[in-house]
Scaffold this motif. Structure first.
Motif, PDB file in Angstrom:
ATOM      1  N   GLY A 166       0.819  -1.361   0.098  1.00  0.00           N
ATOM      2  CA  GLY A 166       0.050  -0.104  -0.007  1.00  0.00           C
ATOM      3  C   GLY A 166       0.831   1.335   0.092  1.00  0.00           C
ATOM      4  O   GLY A 166       0.405   2.392   0.707  1.00  0.00           O
ATOM      5  N   VAL A 167       1.786   1.040  -0.793  1.00  0.00           N
ATOM      6  CA  VAL A 167       2.854   2.500  -0.848  1.00  0.00           C
ATOM      7  C   VAL A 167       3.093   2.608  -2.229  1.00  0.00           C
ATOM      8  O   VAL A 167       2.547   1.994  -3.109  1.00  0.00           O
ATOM      9  N   SER A 168       3.825   3.896  -2.355  1.00  0.00           N
ATOM     10  CA  SER A 168       3.991   4.277  -3.672  1.00  0.00           C
ATOM     11  C   SER A 168       5.264   3.677  -4.415  1.00  0.00           C
ATOM     12  O   SER A 168       6.102   2.882  -3.490  1.00  0.00           O
ATOM     13  N   MET A 169       5.388   3.711  -5.609  1.00  0.00           N
ATOM     14  CA  MET A 169       6.434   3.114  -6.365  1.00  0.00           C
ATOM     15  C   MET A 169       7.788   3.481  -5.880  1.00  0.00           C
ATOM     16  O   MET A 169       8.796   2.919  -5.644  1.00  0.00           O
ATOM     17  N   ASP A 170       7.763   5.014  -5.808  1.00  0.00           N
ATOM     18  CA  ASP A 170       9.063   5.637  -5.329  1.00  0.00           C
ATOM     19  C   ASP A 170       9.194   5.327  -3.892  1.00  0.00           C
ATOM     20  O   ASP A 170      10.698   4.806  -3.470  1.00  0.00           O
ATOM     21  N   GLU A 171       8.606   4.853  -2.823  1.00  0.00           N
ATOM     22  CA  GLU A 171       8.639   4.643  -1.503  1.00  0.00           C
ATOM     23  C   GLU A 171       9.281   3.148  -1.482  1.00  0.00           C
ATOM     24  O   GLU A 171      10.025   2.963  -0.783  1.00  0.00           O
ATOM     25  N   LEU A 172       8.362   2.469  -2.468  1.00  0.00           N
ATOM     26  CA  LEU A 172       9.221   0.979  -2.349  1.00  0.00           C
ATOM     27  C   LEU A 172      10.455   0.931  -2.809  1.00  0.00           C
ATOM     28  O   LEU A 172      11.224   0.036  -2.165  1.00  0.00           O
ATOM     29  N   VAL A 173      10.587   1.523  -3.714  1.00  0.00           N
ATOM     30  CA  VAL A 173      12.008   1.465  -4.321  1.00  0.00           C
ATOM     31  C   VAL A 173      13.123   1.988  -3.428  1.00  0.00           C
ATOM     32  O   VAL A 173      14.327   1.489  -3.252  1.00  0.00           O
ATOM     33  N   THR A 174      12.612   2.984  -2.885  1.00  0.00           N
ATOM     34  CA  THR A 174      13.758   3.691  -1.729  1.00  0.00           C
ATOM     35  C   THR A 174      13.834   2.712  -0.740  1.00  0.00           C
ATOM     36  O   THR A 174      14.972   2.467  -0.243  1.00  0.00           O
ATOM     37  N   TYR A 175      12.743   2.014  -0.197  1.00  0.00           N
ATOM     38  CA  TYR A 175      12.953   1.240   0.896  1.00  0.00           C
ATOM     39  C   TYR A 175      13.820   0.121   0.555  1.00  0.00           C
ATOM     40  O   TYR A 175      14.840  -0.222   1.148  1.00  0.00           O
ATOM     41  N   LEU A 176      13.761  -0.424  -0.496  1.00  0.00           N
ATOM     42  CA  LEU A 176      14.260  -1.649  -1.102  1.00  0.00           C
ATOM     43  C   LEU A 176      15.982  -1.337  -1.214  1.00  0.00           C
ATOM     44  O   LEU A 176      16.853  -1.963  -0.738  1.00  0.00           O
ATOM     45  N   LEU A 177      16.155   0.064  -1.714  1.00  0.00           N
ATOM     46  CA  LEU A 177      17.687   0.208  -1.944  1.00  0.00           C
ATOM     47  C   LEU A 177      18.212   0.730  -0.457  1.00  0.00           C
ATOM     48  O   LEU A 177      19.332   0.142  -0.182  1.00  0.00           O
ATOM     49  N   MET A 178      17.450   1.056   0.450  1.00  0.00           N
ATOM     50  CA  MET A 178      18.045   1.340   1.794  1.00  0.00           C
ATOM     51  C   MET A 178      18.470  -0.011   2.494  1.00  0.00           C
ATOM     52  O   MET A 178      19.237  -0.265   3.359  1.00  0.00           O
ATOM     53  N   ARG A 179      17.324  -0.877   2.232  1.00  0.00           N
ATOM     54  CA  ARG A 179      17.289  -2.131   2.894  1.00  0.00           C
ATOM     55  C   ARG A 179      18.746  -3.036   2.452  1.00  0.00           C
ATOM     56  O   ARG A 179      19.537  -3.533   3.098  1.00  0.00           O
ATOM     57  N   GLY A 180      18.980  -2.886   1.032  1.00  0.00           N
ATOM     58  CA  GLY A 180      19.989  -3.494   0.329  1.00  0.00           C
ATOM     59  C   GLY A 180      21.290  -2.675   0.848  1.00  0.00           C
ATOM     60  O   GLY A 180      22.352  -3.413   1.136  1.00  0.00           O
ATOM     61  N   MET A 181      21.370  -1.626   1.293  1.00  0.00           N
ATOM     62  CA  MET A 181      22.733  -0.915   1.618  1.00  0.00           C
ATOM     63  C   MET A 181      22.776  -1.422   3.089  1.00  0.00           C
ATOM     64  O   MET A 181      24.092  -1.457   3.564  1.00  0.00           O
ATOM     65  N   ALA A 182      21.869  -1.506   3.769  1.00  0.00           N
ATOM     66  CA  ALA A 182      22.154  -1.846   5.196  1.00  0.00           C
ATOM     67  C   ALA A 182      22.642  -3.355   5.422  1.00  0.00           C
ATOM     68  O   ALA A 182      23.681  -3.497   6.024  1.00  0.00           O
ATOM     69  N   ARG A 183      22.316  -4.060   4.338  1.00  0.00           N
ATOM     70  CA  ARG A 183      22.935  -5.529   4.299  1.00  0.00           C
ATOM     71  C   ARG A 183      24.331  -5.383   3.932  1.00  0.00           C
ATOM     72  O   ARG A 183      25.074  -6.203   4.455  1.00  0.00           O
ATOM     73  N   TRP A 184      24.619  -4.528   2.937  1.00  0.00           N
ATOM     74  CA  TRP A 184      26.044  -4.261   2.352  1.00  0.00           C
ATOM     75  C   TRP A 184      26.948  -3.968   3.640  1.00  0.00           C
ATOM     76  O   TRP A 184      28.000  -4.266   3.599  1.00  0.00           O
ATOM     77  N   VAL A 185      26.186  -3.069   4.550  1.00  0.00           N
ATOM     78  CA  VAL A 185      27.146  -2.511   5.494  1.00  0.00           C
ATOM     79  C   VAL A 185      27.568  -3.579   6.725  1.00  0.00           C
ATOM     80  O   VAL A 185      28.463  -3.735   7.286  1.00  0.00           O
ATOM     81  N   GLU A 186      26.188  -4.426   6.793  1.00  0.00           N
ATOM     82  CA  GLU A 186      26.479  -5.588   7.889  1.00  0.00           C
ATOM     83  C   GLU A 186      27.563  -6.588   7.389  1.00  0.00           C
ATOM     84  O   GLU A 186      28.299  -6.998   8.143  1.00  0.00           O
ATOM     85  N   ASP A 187      27.519  -6.903   6.202  1.00  0.00           N
ATOM     86  CA  ASP A 187      28.353  -7.754   5.554  1.00  0.00           C
ATOM     87  C   ASP A 187      29.987  -7.277   5.538  1.00  0.00           C
ATOM     88  O   ASP A 187      30.937  -8.077   5.698  1.00  0.00           O
TER      89      ASP A 187
END
Length: 273
Positions: A252-273
């Protein structure tokens, strides 16, 4: 004013010193058209040359030749005698006159003959006669007659008109001929221009159709996701886009919000690794 009444008299005043025999003979021929009027020919006949042609002329029927008397001898003596005879004829009631001379002094005779009751005066003289003398008469005949010259003039005029007509006809034919020659060439040129314009229009239409088609294809094959200002524009494959659209609906979000979320999540995993 006419001169055809048998009750009228026609008087011919003849300047025998300044007008030749032929001029008198010519005038008598003109005067015959007014007969059966009585015709009186006035001059100093005693001064005429003793020649047979004069004697023959003076025996013509229908003419009265009246001798005039000179009151003195010398220059203008005949003019004066004719003037006196003109006055006498005028007093007798004569109102129709021929005056044969080229001498402008006879203007005074014409003036006297119109002083009380106007007369009808016909002058006969050479072409050297002055305008003053001619204007003093009701009619004026030039001697020798200019009929031959007039005929030549009329003939020349007719020839000129004929030549002008022929020239105009020739010009008209040339114009028609040129028009016929130019018309096909002009039509061919017009057709060529029209064909070129048609081809250019068709080419322009084809280019527009092709450009529109290309734009539609690019839009359908490479959808564009617009991110917030300051971010990148990413072209997503069709399958990935379909997955994103399904998750966008589920979250129930906009496309921009969804993409932003996924990018932020991906960056967080990259930092953890």
């Amino acid at each position: 004013m006419t001169l055809d009444s048998s009750n009228e008299v026609v008087a011919i005043l003849y300047d025998i010193e300044n007008a030749p025999f032929e001029m008198l003979n010519y005038t008598l021929g003109k005067a015959r058209r007014y007969q059966p009027c009585r015709t009186i020919v006035v001059s100093d006949w005693e001064a005429r040359p003793e020649q047979k042609r004069w004697e023959k002329l003076m025996r013509r029927p229908g003419f009265t030749f009246r001798q005039i008397s000179r009151t003195y001898q010398g220059k203008n003596s005949l003019d004066s005698a004719i003037y006196d005879s003109a006055k006498l004829l005028y007093d007798e009631g004569v109102r129709r006159f021929f005056i044969i001379t080229t001498d402008s002094d006879f203007v005074r005779i014409a003036e006297y003959l119109n002083s009380d009751t106007p007369s009808y005066i016909i002058g006969v003289g050479t072409k050297q006669a002055s305008e003053t003398l001619r204007n003093a008469y009701d009619e004026f005949f030039v001697y020798p007659p200019e009929e031959k010259e007039k005929k030549t003039t009329r003939k020349t005029k007719a020839t000129t008109v004929k030549e002008n007509d022929a020239k105009q006809e020739k010009t008209a034919k040339s114009a028609v001929k040129e028009s016929k020659a130019v018309k096909p060439a002009k039509a061919a040129k017009t057709a060529k221009v029209a064909k070129k314009d048609k081809a250019e229009a068709a080419e322009k239409t084809a280019k527009s159709v092709k450009a529109a088609k290309t734009a539609r294809t690019a839009k359908s094959q490479s959808p564009v996701v617009n991110l917030p200002e300051g971010t990148l524009t990413v072209n997503l494959p069709r399958t990935l886009r379909q997955s994103l659209e399904e998750r966008q609906t589920a979250e129930g979000v906009s496309m921009d919000e969804l993409v932003t979320y996924l990018l932020m999540r991906g960056m967080a995993r990259w930092v953890e690794d």
